[in-house]
Design an enzyme around this catalytic site. Structure first.
Site, short mmCIF file in Angstrom:
data_model
loop_
_atom_site.label_atom_id
_atom_site.label_comp_id
_atom_site.label_asym_id
_atom_site.label_seq_id
_atom_site.Cartn_x
_atom_site.Cartn_y
_atom_site.Cartn_z
CB CYS A 54 -17.53 -0.16 -4.04
SG CYS A 54 -16.17 -1.35 -3.96
CB CYS A 57 -16.63 -5.02 -3.40
SG CYS A 57 -15.23 -4.57 -2.34
CB CYS A 145 -17.32 -0.25 -0.34
SG CYS A 145 -17.53 -2.01 -0.62
CB CYS A 148 -13.30 -2.77 0.01
SG CYS A 148 -13.98 -1.32 -0.86
CG ASP A 380 42.93 -11.92 22.31
OD1 ASP A 380 41.71 -12.13 22.17
OD2 ASP A 380 43.72 -12.74 22.82
#
Length: 565
Positions: A54, A57, A145, A148, A380
């Protein structure tokens, strides 16, 4: 207040969106005339696009490290990239006077690969997010793509961002900023390395260098694109230190086996972990990729990586808020109330506890999922805590409401106090995680003051107890008491009785006021615990002594800060 808070945030979002739209229009028009790629990396771009990569990228692999180009809508990016690659062939590196230095510079490779001149036919597929958070492609013609897997395609577009923001708004959390956390499929790392290796083969022919550090990381590029869109849509800034986190988890079942060959080559990198569903975590895959030899990698994985049929799916979109902490001091007036729930073998012994009487109100108001209670020591079940009370802190896990005025906190404190006559709370306030450390710092060096009603088997007179008033800083050795041996390790602990003061009651009773080192077992100091605490009141007076009542008068820890009533 919560409705006003949400309205204010939405108003800010509207103003911010209008301003950003004007700025983005002017910026985009300028960018269209300043395409970030030059002829020096034209052939890398053409090579990647022809193999199914793509535009965003491609920018990453070409070392485009400024944000603006990534933010253009995907269709515009694809159109501009195609225009750039369809330019006249005479735009070669040799014809460019004084070309600027680039991280990747490449001439026409001598050996053209098949399909170099045929550009990818990226479709106009849209992504839909289903009710369970998964997403799918509505257009089967979408060219996904091969690097990716669609992350930097439609998952960066406004349509997807709006769907995520709708889930955020519906989550009911209060927030003034946020941090975005994304989790990508680990096979993306394998595909990125393979594409890098593929490009490097062509760069190497020209005796040029190409380093892994030149590539813009996928997560960085994704944040560059999506952070402004999230900020615009929600009307709050993105802040890496924010306690409110929006996490998006991606998966890609179609390519999940891309990583499997690494386990055969680097088995030491993939060891099962109890809290991990798969051994193929991102860290394990990266560790294996750093160890594997390039020639072994090339034999196992296709070059370049194949384009998948479908985009990633969104496994989950989740919102979470970091814990908030509330501190204060409590008084306990009942001799039949434990500090924490008293449950033995699954059976509750008493109906309530200090912890529950306080935390139940906080859980409801903060809309938290759970809580963790801690305090400076404990008493306690039959011991009262008087004076200024005992410091405590409560961690509220994943609270949906976090903004309170000081007046609202005061009202919450009053509500707790009105709900029971067994406890009272004071100095209730919001604190930081770091501040809680003050409660525990030097805990055993702190002092505590007690009052006890003592019984003796022998008749006593006032003069028989007066000598105790003169004893200062008495060291005692206490072996772990029998009554707590089931939950405390066996040990002998030295503690200090700093001072004692007596008040005669009758021939078998007297009041004893003690100031001791924190961590001293007062009951055992009185009766001796069958000789496990030495010396003790019984041995000092040469009588058999026992304790009938015990009160904590003060816990000398100067935290949390006292507040005005």
């Amino acid at each position: 207040m919560f409705q006003l808070f949400v309205y204010t945030r939405k108003l800010k979002a509207t103003i911010l969106k209008a301003t950003n739209n004007e700025d983005r229009t002017a910026r985009d028009l300028q960018l269209l005339n300043m395409f970030p790629l030059t002829v020096e990396n034209k052939h890398v771009a053409q090579l990647l696009l022809s193999t199914g990569t793509c535009p965003r990228c491609i920018f990453r692999f070409c070392g485009v490290d400024f944000h603006a180009p990534y933010k253009l809508p995907y269709k515009e990016l694809l159109r501009e990239l195609q225009k750039f690659l369809e330019a006249e062939e005479d735009e070669s590196v040799s014809e460019v006077p004084n070309p600027p230095p680039k991280k990747i510079r490449l001439q026409e490779p001598e050996d053209q690969i098949d399909g170099m001149d045929s550009l990818s036919q990226n479709g106009e597929g849209k992504l839909s997010v289903t009710e369970d958070g998964s997403s799918s492609s509505k257009n089967s013609n979408l060219n996904v793509c091969n690097v990716c897997l669609g992350i930097l395609q439609d998952f960066c577009e406004k349509e997807f961002i709006k769907k995520v923001c709708q889930k955020v708004e519906a989550s009911g959390f209060e927030f003034t900023n946020l941090v975005l956390s994304v989790s990508f499929p680990p096979q993306l790392s394998v595909r990125e390395v393979r594409s890098f290796t593929f490009i490097k083969l062509y760069v190497k022919k020209q005796s040029l260098s190409l380093g892994r550090n030149d590539i813009v990381q996928l997560k960085e590029a994704y944040k560059w694109i999506t952070h402004p869109l999230f900020s615009e849509e929600l009307g709050v800034p993105i802040d890496g230190k924010s306690l409110f986190e929006v996490s998006v988890v991606f998966a890609h079942p179609e390519t999940v086996e891309d990583c499997h060959f690494l386990r055969a080559i680097c088995p030491d990198c993939f060891k099962p972990a109890k809290n991990k569903q798969s051994v193929f975590t991102r860290m394990a895959v990266m560790k294996a990729l750093n160890k594997i030899k390039e020639e072994d990698f090339c034999k196992q994985f296709p070059c370049p990586p194949n384009s998948p049929k479908a985009v990633c799916t969104v496994l989950e979109i989740e919102c979470a808020h970091g814990a908030v902490f509330v501190a204060g001091r409590y008084n306990k007036y009942s001799r039949n109330l434990p500090q924490t729930p008293w449950i033995i073998d699954g059976e509750r012994k008493l109906e309530s506890s200090v912890e529950e009487l306080i935390s139940d109100h906080l859980l409801k108001v903060f809309k938290a999922e759970s809580f963790n209670f801690s305090s400076s020591g404990r008493e306690d079940v039959d011991v009262r805590t008087l004076g200024n009370g005992r410091p405590f802190a409560i961690e509220l896990v994943n609270p949906h409401r976090v903004h309170f005025t000081s007046q609202e906190i005061k009202e919450l404190q009053q509500k707790i106090n009105n709900s029971s006559n067994k406890i009272q709370v004071r100095d209730l306030q919001l604190v930081t995680r770091e501040a809680i450390g003050h409660m525990k710092e030097g805990e055993e060096e702190k002092t505590k003051t007690y009052s006890a009603l003592i019984w003796t088997n022998k008749a006593i007179q006032r003069k028989d107890i007066e000598f105790l008033d003169d004893i200062k800083d008495l060291n005692i050795d206490q072996k772990t008491p029998l009554r707590v041996l089931h939950r405390r390790p066996l040990a002998v602990r030295t503690r200090i009785i700093h001072s004692m003061e007596t008040r005669y009651v009758d021939e078998h009773h007297f009041r004893l006021y003690l100031k001791t080192q924190a961590g001293t077992y007062i009951k055992e100091f009185v009766h001796g615990d069958f000789g496990r605490t030495k010396p003790n009141i019984g041995s000092l007076m040469d009588v058999t002594a026992d304790i009938l009542e015990l009160d904590v008068e003060s816990v000398d820890v100067d935290w949390p800060p006292a507040l005005d009533d």
